[in-house]
Scaffold this motif. Sequence first.
Motif, PDB file in Angstrom:
ATOM      1  N   SER A 198       0.837  -1.203   0.000  1.00 25.94           N
ATOM      2  CA  SER A 198       0.000   0.000   0.000  1.00 25.94           C
ATOM      3  C   SER A 198       0.867   1.247   0.000  1.00 25.94           C
ATOM      4  CB  SER A 198      -0.928   0.009   1.221  1.00 25.94           C
ATOM      5  OG  SER A 198      -1.918  -0.990   1.098  1.00 25.94           O
ATOM      6  N   PHE A 199       0.407   2.254  -0.733  1.00 26.64           N
ATOM      7  CA  PHE A 199       1.198   3.460  -0.947  1.00 26.64           C
ATOM      8  C   PHE A 199       0.299   4.693  -0.820  1.00 26.64           C
ATOM      9  CE2 PHE A 199       2.965  -0.086  -3.208  1.00 26.64           C
ATOM     10  CZ  PHE A 199       4.317   0.001  -2.993  1.00 26.64           C
ATOM     11  N   ILE A 200       0.929   5.842  -0.583  1.00 20.45           N
ATOM     12  CA  ILE A 200       0.219   7.105  -0.512  1.00 20.45           C
ATOM     13  C   ILE A 200       0.949   8.113  -1.400  1.00 20.45           C
ATOM     14  CG2 ILE A 200       1.504   7.834   1.549  1.00 20.45           C
ATOM     15  CD1 ILE A 200      -1.018   9.360   2.433  1.00 20.45           C
ATOM     16  N   CYS A 201       0.177   8.913  -2.122  1.00 21.71           N
ATOM     17  CA  CYS A 201       0.762   9.933  -2.997  1.00 21.71           C
ATOM     18  C   CYS A 201       0.967  11.209  -2.180  1.00 21.71           C
ATOM     19  CB  CYS A 201      -0.156  10.192  -4.196  1.00 21.71           C
ATOM     20  SG  CYS A 201       0.610  11.227  -5.455  1.00 21.71           S
ATOM     21  N   VAL A 202       2.220  11.612  -2.038  1.00 20.82           N
ATOM     22  CA  VAL A 202       2.565  12.758  -1.195  1.00 20.82           C
ATOM     23  C   VAL A 202       3.092  13.883  -2.096  1.00 20.82           C
ATOM     24  CG1 VAL A 202       3.952  13.564   0.731  1.00 20.82           C
ATOM     25  CG2 VAL A 202       3.158  11.193   0.683  1.00 20.82           C
ATOM     26  N   PRO A 203       2.335  14.975  -2.232  1.00 21.54           N
ATOM     27  CA  PRO A 203       2.740  16.053  -3.149  1.00 21.54           C
ATOM     28  C   PRO A 203       3.788  16.975  -2.552  1.00 21.54           C
ATOM     29  CG  PRO A 203       0.660  16.611  -2.117  1.00 21.54           C
ATOM     30  CD  PRO A 203       1.036  15.247  -1.596  1.00 21.54           C
ATOM     31  N   ASP A 204       4.990  16.452  -2.317  1.00 29.53           N
ATOM     32  CA  ASP A 204       6.054  17.280  -1.730  1.00 29.53           C
ATOM     33  C   ASP A 204       7.194  17.475  -2.720  1.00 29.53           C
ATOM     34  OD1 ASP A 204       6.978  14.717  -1.703  1.00 29.53           O
ATOM     35  OD2 ASP A 204       7.626  14.702   0.384  1.00 29.53           O
ATOM     36  N   GLY A 205       6.829  17.724  -3.963  1.00 28.91           N
ATOM     37  CA  GLY A 205       7.821  17.918  -5.017  1.00 28.91           C
ATOM     38  C   GLY A 205       7.896  16.716  -5.927  1.00 28.91           C
ATOM     39  N   ILE A 206       8.089  16.969  -7.215  1.00 32.44           N
ATOM     40  CA  ILE A 206       8.133  15.907  -8.222  1.00 32.44           C
ATOM     41  C   ILE A 206       9.571  15.743  -8.721  1.00 32.44           C
ATOM     42  CG2 ILE A 206       7.362  15.236 -10.530  1.00 32.44           C
ATOM     43  CD1 ILE A 206       4.743  16.706  -9.945  1.00 32.44           C
ATOM     44  N   ARG A 207      10.088  14.557  -8.592  1.00 31.82           N
ATOM     45  CA  ARG A 207      11.429  14.239  -9.084  1.00 31.82           C
ATOM     46  C   ARG A 207      11.361  14.002 -10.591  1.00 31.82           C
ATOM     47  NH1 ARG A 207      15.021   8.967  -7.120  1.00 31.82           N
ATOM     48  NH2 ARG A 207      16.803   9.272  -8.542  1.00 31.82           N
ATOM     49  N   PHE A 208      12.370  14.535 -11.314  1.00 26.67           N
ATOM     50  CA  PHE A 208      12.402  14.324 -12.766  1.00 26.67           C
ATOM     51  C   PHE A 208      13.849  14.214 -13.227  1.00 26.67           C
ATOM     52  CE2 PHE A 208      12.758  18.935 -12.407  1.00 26.67           C
ATOM     53  CZ  PHE A 208      13.703  19.264 -13.376  1.00 26.67           C
ATOM     54  N   CYS A 209      14.029  13.771 -14.452  1.00 24.49           N
ATOM     55  CA  CYS A 209      15.355  13.763 -15.062  1.00 24.49           C
ATOM     56  C   CYS A 209      15.217  13.967 -16.564  1.00 24.49           C
ATOM     57  CB  CYS A 209      16.114  12.467 -14.761  1.00 24.49           C
ATOM     58  SG  CYS A 209      15.503  11.039 -15.662  1.00 24.49           S
ATOM     59  N   GLU A 210      16.333  14.260 -17.205  1.00 26.31           N
ATOM     60  CA  GLU A 210      16.342  14.529 -18.642  1.00 26.31           C
ATOM     61  C   GLU A 210      17.677  14.056 -19.201  1.00 26.31           C
ATOM     62  OE1 GLU A 210      14.398  18.281 -20.178  1.00 26.31           O
ATOM     63  OE2 GLU A 210      16.497  18.695 -20.626  1.00 26.31           O
ATOM     64  N   ALA A 211      17.639  13.269 -20.244  1.00 27.30           N
ATOM     65  CA  ALA A 211      18.863  12.798 -20.891  1.00 27.30           C
ATOM     66  C   ALA A 211      18.815  13.177 -22.364  1.00 27.30           C
ATOM     67  CB  ALA A 211      19.001  11.276 -20.752  1.00 27.30           C
ATOM     68  N   GLU A 212      19.961  13.568 -22.916  1.00 32.77           N
ATOM     69  CA  GLU A 212      20.016  13.910 -24.337  1.00 32.77           C
ATOM     70  C   GLU A 212      21.364  13.495 -24.905  1.00 32.77           C
ATOM     71  OE1 GLU A 212      21.182  18.646 -23.725  1.00 32.77           O
ATOM     72  OE2 GLU A 212      19.403  18.079 -24.850  1.00 32.77           O
ATOM     73  N   GLN A 213      21.336  13.136 -26.194  1.00 33.14           N
ATOM     74  CA  GLN A 213      22.562  12.663 -26.827  1.00 33.14           C
ATOM     75  C   GLN A 213      22.501  12.926 -28.317  1.00 33.14           C
ATOM     76  OE1 GLN A 213      23.359   8.457 -26.398  1.00 33.14           O
ATOM     77  NE2 GLN A 213      25.541   8.717 -26.842  1.00 33.14           N
ATOM     78  N   CYS A 214      23.597  13.432 -28.857  1.00 31.77           N
ATOM     79  CA  CYS A 214      23.771  13.529 -30.299  1.00 31.77           C
ATOM     80  C   CYS A 214      24.620  12.351 -30.761  1.00 31.77           C
ATOM     81  CB  CYS A 214      24.474  14.839 -30.688  1.00 31.77           C
ATOM     82  SG  CYS A 214      23.476  16.315 -30.456  1.00 31.77           S
ATOM     83  N   ARG A 215      24.401  11.925 -32.003  1.00 31.81           N
ATOM     84  CA  ARG A 215      25.194  10.817 -32.526  1.00 31.81           C
ATOM     85  C   ARG A 215      26.675  11.185 -32.499  1.00 31.81           C
ATOM     86  NH1 ARG A 215      24.178   6.211 -34.389  1.00 31.81           N
ATOM     87  NH2 ARG A 215      21.917   6.615 -34.424  1.00 31.81           N
ATOM     88  N   ASN A 216      27.485  10.267 -32.015  1.00 32.76           N
ATOM     89  CA  ASN A 216      28.928  10.438 -31.855  1.00 32.76           C
ATOM     90  C   ASN A 216      29.280  11.463 -30.767  1.00 32.76           C
ATOM     91  OD1 ASN A 216      29.429   8.628 -34.026  1.00 32.76           O
ATOM     92  ND2 ASN A 216      29.145  10.300 -35.490  1.00 32.76           N
ATOM     93  N   GLY A 217      28.291  11.794 -29.943  1.00 28.55           N
ATOM     94  CA  GLY A 217      28.544  12.734 -28.851  1.00 28.55           C
ATOM     95  C   GLY A 217      28.252  12.088 -27.515  1.00 28.55           C
ATOM     96  N   PRO A 218      28.642  12.751 -26.432  1.00 31.47           N
ATOM     97  CA  PRO A 218      28.402  12.195 -25.089  1.00 31.47           C
ATOM     98  C   PRO A 218      26.931  12.275 -24.709  1.00 31.47           C
ATOM     99  CG  PRO A 218      29.284  14.400 -24.908  1.00 31.47           C
ATOM    100  CD  PRO A 218      29.320  14.060 -26.372  1.00 31.47           C
ATOM    101  N   LEU A 219      26.516  11.396 -23.817  1.00 30.59           N
ATOM    102  CA  LEU A 219      25.170  11.460 -23.256  1.00 30.59           C
ATOM    103  C   LEU A 219      25.206  12.403 -22.071  1.00 30.59           C
ATOM    104  CD1 LEU A 219      22.713   8.530 -22.833  1.00 30.59           C
ATOM    105  CD2 LEU A 219      22.905  10.262 -21.059  1.00 30.59           C
TER     106      LEU A 219
END
Length: 286
Positions: free
Chosen positions: A110-131
């Motif tokens: 059992s879980f509860i939804c606690v609205p104390d901030g939303i965690r997120f992430c973002e990743a991007e990569q060009c071909r032959n480039g670093p992630l």
Amino acid sequence: YGKNTIKFLRLHKEGKKHFVKEVEVCTHLRLTSAQEYLDGNNSLVIPTDTIKNIVLVLAKKNGIPTLEQFAIDICKHFMTTFCQVAYVKTYVQEVPWQRLHENGVPHVHSFICVPDGIRFCEAEQCRNGPLILFAGIKDLKLMKTTQSGFEGFYKNEHTTLPERNDRILCGELFCKWSYGECRDFDFDCIWYTNKIRECILEAFSGPPDCGEYSPSYQKTVNSIQMLVLSKVSQVQVIEVVLNNTFYNVVDMKNLGLNNDKEVLVPVEAPYGSCACTLGRKKFLEA
């Protein structure tokens, strides 16, 4: 082009104990050719429905060990599977489900939804480039009822704002940081053990018994950034946006009452916003 708002719940079971990750994913691609735009030739276009299905299949096969790792998995899949993909960007945010506890005992399912901030992430990569990897927290609403003021600001004939040395500081915070080129970090350890969220709260509020005076929203933003950079070595650049909510004291003199900052009403609009990006010198110079 790509697919926005791919929402799903990933349920993982270990015996009687269940684990959940509910996420929203946005994945966008840029192809090596623009022929679909210029000539109407769709032969290289990966349908957005296919993009959605790939995200769901990766969640089924790999699970979601961390938000960051899942974003990395998505980027790597498109880069290694489709030669026509020149750039991929994936955004993942998490619904804040927390395990329920009863008398200090964690519940197995059992879980509860606690609205104390939303965690997120973002990743991007060009071909032959670093992630490149970013992470952050948004929709974090914070307030302190004293130890905040705003004095000594520039004034001219258009200035009507009075100086204050005791006010409510309240706002909704967006915080996004960069790890630079993706390395083999333990992202959950950085989040939970190094406690970036706790650094934000500490810098905003100050010591629990007395707080810390904030002379401006700008100084509070900088204090948050400096504390995170000092305590979390993996963070290279950090952006903080603080959207301010102001409160006005209700005048109750006509009601025969002296309202000493006990009843206030929020100012719906307009409201202020402070934003700053701060990074390590060696990283910015590179």
